[in-house]
Design an enzyme around this catalytic site. Sequence first.
Site, PDB file in Angstrom:
ATOM      1  CD1 TRP A 266       0.350   0.455   3.352  1.00 34.22           C
ATOM      2  CD2 TRP A 266      -0.284  -1.675   3.067  1.00 34.22           C
ATOM      3  NE1 TRP A 266       0.803  -0.250   4.438  1.00 34.22           N
ATOM      4  CE2 TRP A 266       0.417  -1.555   4.292  1.00 34.22           C
ATOM      5  CE3 TRP A 266      -0.795  -2.918   2.694  1.00 34.22           C
ATOM      6  CZ2 TRP A 266       0.636  -2.654   5.139  1.00 34.22           C
ATOM      7  CZ3 TRP A 266      -0.573  -3.996   3.527  1.00 34.22           C
ATOM      8  CH2 TRP A 266       0.131  -3.868   4.728  1.00 34.22           C
TER       9      TRP A 266
ATOM     10  CD  GLU B 262      -3.377   3.741   7.893  1.00 42.79           C
ATOM     11  OE1 GLU B 262      -3.585   3.560   9.114  1.00 42.79           O
ATOM     12  OE2 GLU B 262      -2.229   3.817   7.413  1.00 42.79           O
TER      13      GLU B 262
ATOM     14  CG  LEU C 262      -7.996  -9.568   8.191  1.00 47.12           C
ATOM     15  CD1 LEU C 262      -8.321  -8.373   7.288  1.00 47.12           C
ATOM     16  CD2 LEU C 262      -6.647  -9.358   8.851  1.00 47.12           C
ATOM     17  N   GLY C 263     -10.665 -10.932  11.934  1.00 46.84           N
ATOM     18  CA  GLY C 263     -11.243 -10.553  13.219  1.00 46.84           C
ATOM     19  C   GLY C 263     -11.800  -9.138  13.221  1.00 46.84           C
TER      20      GLY C 263
ATOM     21  CE1 TYR D  99      -2.503   6.266  12.973  1.00 46.07           C
ATOM     22  CE2 TYR D  99      -4.225   4.692  12.408  1.00 46.07           C
ATOM     23  CZ  TYR D  99      -2.918   5.139  12.303  1.00 46.07           C
ATOM     24  OH  TYR D  99      -2.043   4.452  11.503  1.00 46.07           O
TER      25      TYR D  99
ATOM     26  CG  ASP E  30      -0.034   4.147  15.491  1.00 46.21           C
ATOM     27  OD1 ASP E  30       0.898   4.844  15.973  1.00 46.21           O
ATOM     28  OD2 ASP E  30       0.167   3.315  14.582  1.00 46.21           O
TER      29      ASP E  30
ATOM     30  CB  CYS F 115      18.449   2.835  22.420  1.00 41.88           C
ATOM     31  SG  CYS F 115      16.878   2.774  23.325  1.00 41.88           S
TER      32      CYS F 115
ATOM     33  CB  CYS G 136      16.933   4.836  17.907  1.00 43.18           C
ATOM     34  SG  CYS G 136      15.564   6.021  17.836  1.00 43.18           S
TER      35      CYS G 136
END
Length: 385
Positions: A23, A36, A79-80, A119, A137, A232, A235
């Site tokens: 996507w 989404e 997918l629930g 969101y 999110d 970290c 990052c």
Amino acid sequence: MDRRAIVRSLLDWFAKNARDLPWRRTRDPYAIWISEIMLQQTQVATVIPYWQRWMEELPTILELAQAKPARVHKLWEGLGYYTRARNLHRTAKLIVRNHERRIPQTFDEVLQLPGIGRYTAGAICSIAFNQPCPVLDGNVIRVLSRIFGIEGNPRESQTNQRLWHLAEDLVLTAVEFPTPRAKPQKQQAREKWNGERGGEKQPTTERFLAADFNQAMMELGALICTARQPRCSVCPCARFCTASIQQRTHELPALNPRPRVTNRRFVAFVLEHRGRFLVRQRPEGVVNAFLWEFPNVEISTKNGNLLSAARKELGGNPVLNSFCSIKHSITRFRITLDVFRVSVQTAKDASWRCGGRWLTCRQLHRLPFTSAHKKILNMLHTSQG
């Protein structure tokens, strides 16, 4: 804290490290909207094949709007959280009727669509239309809480609003940067995807900074700034990050403890009569509404009497033969589903007691089943060779 430096670091990192998700090869608002909704409470690896199959079967809003509910449920099967699928179907019809088959381009209009919250509206408007709308999110909450050292519970109103303001400030900062040229391979991938669908080519010669920045925060939370073992050392924001500098990544975000796990037990009955099996459709207004299942009943995990439950559900004195046991989870519930095969002499009595329809295995495979009962069907198919 230098927010421009944070934004630049994230944009540079994302340009080099973004996953090649299908996507992300398009700016088609419909394709992004579907992704989404599917990604809500669902992992990326799980979503990819569902999204690809959905886009092959229902490549436009009009085709989704015209699809039968059973087809929509079947494409969503497994997918629930099936309310998401029903809201997609409902929203597609509304868009066709009121918006000339196009997803509206303003945040407020998108937010009014069924099944779309703050969101998701922000994600669609920023990723599809490059509008500087904030997103928040779970991944973004974690990234912002750690970088800025946010102490409060992000689910509480005051802290949540602070996080939304930070997300908005950062995405507004992102769109102030000069727009660099996109990588050639990304441009080619988008043009190839749009060409295969026969649609108009989207503008692909430039990076969409609002889109890139919001996705960069989500990507950082998914790949680097993870909940339990943040990386970290690699990052791009480590030098700015309050939690990393203070060695408090394990403390932030300050979420409430997870609710205790609850065990539940169900028994299901596979009734067979002349090569057909009894199934029923779940009613509207319950979990997994409109999906299909074998007759079943919940019993106590400690003192549940299997035979009493079977008599209550099926009537008479049914002879039960153990078939399989399935364990699965829904939110905080850990469910054990014990399955028994039952032969019946007449279909009429069982149908009257349980409701439903008698169908062949081939017919059953065309119906959308709940995840656990889909496993029963697959095992049944295997056992019959």
